[in-house]
Motif scaffolding. Structure first.
Motif, PDB file in Angstrom:
ATOM      1  N   LEU A   8       0.831  -1.198   0.000  1.00  0.00           N
ATOM      2  CA  LEU A   8       0.000   0.000   0.000  1.00  0.00           C
ATOM      3  C   LEU A   8       0.872   1.256   0.000  1.00  0.00           C
ATOM      4  O   LEU A   8       1.889   1.316   0.698  1.00  0.00           O
ATOM      5  CB  LEU A   8      -0.906   0.007   1.224  1.00  0.00           C
ATOM      6  CG  LEU A   8      -1.964  -1.105   1.272  1.00  0.00           C
ATOM      7  CD1 LEU A   8      -2.582  -1.189   2.663  1.00  0.00           C
ATOM      8  CD2 LEU A   8      -3.043  -0.857   0.221  1.00  0.00           C
ATOM      9  N   ILE A 221      -7.765   3.873  -3.034  1.00  0.00           N
ATOM     10  CA  ILE A 221      -6.574   3.360  -2.377  1.00  0.00           C
ATOM     11  C   ILE A 221      -5.461   3.277  -3.413  1.00  0.00           C
ATOM     12  O   ILE A 221      -5.720   3.047  -4.601  1.00  0.00           O
ATOM     13  CB  ILE A 221      -6.800   2.004  -1.689  1.00  0.00           C
ATOM     14  CG1 ILE A 221      -6.988   0.875  -2.691  1.00  0.00           C
ATOM     15  CG2 ILE A 221      -7.992   2.067  -0.744  1.00  0.00           C
ATOM     16  CD1 ILE A 221      -6.933  -0.501  -2.037  1.00  0.00           C
ATOM     17  N   PHE A 223      -1.499   1.884  -4.528  1.00  0.00           N
ATOM     18  CA  PHE A 223      -0.478   0.856  -4.381  1.00  0.00           C
ATOM     19  C   PHE A 223       0.880   1.408  -4.816  1.00  0.00           C
ATOM     20  O   PHE A 223       0.967   2.280  -5.676  1.00  0.00           O
ATOM     21  CB  PHE A 223      -0.843  -0.368  -5.217  1.00  0.00           C
ATOM     22  CG  PHE A 223      -2.122  -1.031  -4.782  1.00  0.00           C
ATOM     23  CD1 PHE A 223      -2.102  -2.014  -3.809  1.00  0.00           C
ATOM     24  CD2 PHE A 223      -3.343  -0.658  -5.333  1.00  0.00           C
ATOM     25  CE1 PHE A 223      -3.277  -2.627  -3.398  1.00  0.00           C
ATOM     26  CE2 PHE A 223      -4.523  -1.265  -4.929  1.00  0.00           C
ATOM     27  CZ  PHE A 223      -4.488  -2.247  -3.947  1.00  0.00           C
TER      28      PHE A 223
END
Length: 321
Positions: A8, A221, A223
């Motif tokens: 992440l 989100i 990465f």
């Protein structure tokens, strides 16, 4: 795919009042505001970045705070919970800490891990995970949260989707992650060797109503990818696989590409470089409003449009306020 994420990078959510957001994440969660800038697509509002001392990828939580934003709806097609890693024996301390702030925490357990669930001022679900796996990352040693209990960085994100097959396919085949655990409706995937900061939990809920992205919900989100050259290669491969991927966008502190996975969650792939100290010293991160070169001509108008905010002393303890 030849590219694989190492974990992440950050999670971005939508908030309401920026000062209330700052108070919770600095004094409540013990993070550092590592950058005060604006939403490059809507410069009338802030983009606030929180993380460890230098804002390392994997420690970051970021917010678009819009005053008066309507409340969103948590549901399918969203990241529905964001978890941070804390030392194994720290949940009792955190429970007392939040209770002292008037925040009611809930002790839970999932994926074999003890967790403390709290909601931020906008209702966003935040979990603290006391993982049995030692997290070697250095914490930000703030005045409100001592280092022995402090957040080490991101632990994991939960994605809630109606049908998990497409989501898991993207995570494993396109992002290079591996399935490491399956428990009923929850499947955990990991980047690399796994560990805190490398997990994503996919929860299948075919009855869930579609989420509505607004206040108190996650926008996307992100990465990690090491550099822009790898990002360019990855973008080309994703396009060849049929994904609708944005061009590479300059976010000043990293570059980004975005695409939406089949379950509806917006994914970003962000570079580890150049980092948050490119436009202000490490000691002074977050103290002043930073703008990219293309917005500098509008600085006066932007400064008048964003809300005044104040940082606690602990955000820059060695700098005279």
């Amino acid at each position: 795919m030849t590219a694989r994420t190492s974990g992440l990078h950050h999670v971005t959510a939508i908030a309401g009042d920026p000062q209330r957001n700052i108070d919770f994440y600095i004094e409540g969660l013990g993070l550092r505001l590592v950058k005060r800038t604006v939403n490059f697509d809507d410069p009338s509002t802030y983009h606030l970045y929180y993380g460890d001392e230098s804002g390392n990828p994997g420690s970051l939580m970021t917010f678009f705070p819009w005053r008066g934003v309507p409340k969103g709806r948590v549901g399918a097609g969203q990241s529905t919970s964001t978890a941070f890693s804390v030392p194994q024996d720290s949940l009792g301390w955190w429970k007392d800490h939040f209770a002292g702030l008037g925040v009611e925490p809930t002790l839970t357990s999932s994926t074999g891990e003890d967790r403390l669930l709290v909601r931020d001022p906008d209702g966003l679900v935040i979990e603290l995970v006391a993982s049995s796996t030692t997290d070697p990352r250095d914490p930000w040693d703030s005045a409100s949260v001592p280092a022995e209990h402090a957040v080490r960085g991101q632990h994991s994100s939960v994605l809630t989707v109606g049908d998990p097959a497409g989501t898991l396919r993207v995570l494993t085949e396109d992002l290079g992650m591996s399935i490491v655990e399956e428990d009923g409706t929850r499947t955990r995937v990991a980047a690399g060797e796994g560990g805190p900061g490398c997990f994503v939990d996919v929860v299948a809920d075919p009855r869930a109503q579609d989420g509505l992205t607004a206040g108190g919900t996650v926008h996307h989100i992100a990465f990690r990818v090491p550099d822009q050259a790898t990002q360019e290669q990855w973008r080309q491969e994703l396009v060849e696989r049929g994904h609708h991927v944005t061009s590479i966008l300059d976010r000043q502190y990293f570059t980004s590409i975005y695409f939406r996975e089949p379950g509806g969650v917006l994914f970003e792939i962000a570079t580890d470089t150049p980092g948050f100290d490119v436009d202000e010293p490490l000691l002074e991160l977050g103290r002043s409003l930073k703008l990219p070169p293309w917005l500098e001509p509008s600085r006066e108008a932007i400064e008048h449009s964003v809300a005044p905010i104040a940082l606690p002393q602990e955000n820059n303890p060695a700098v005279e306020q």
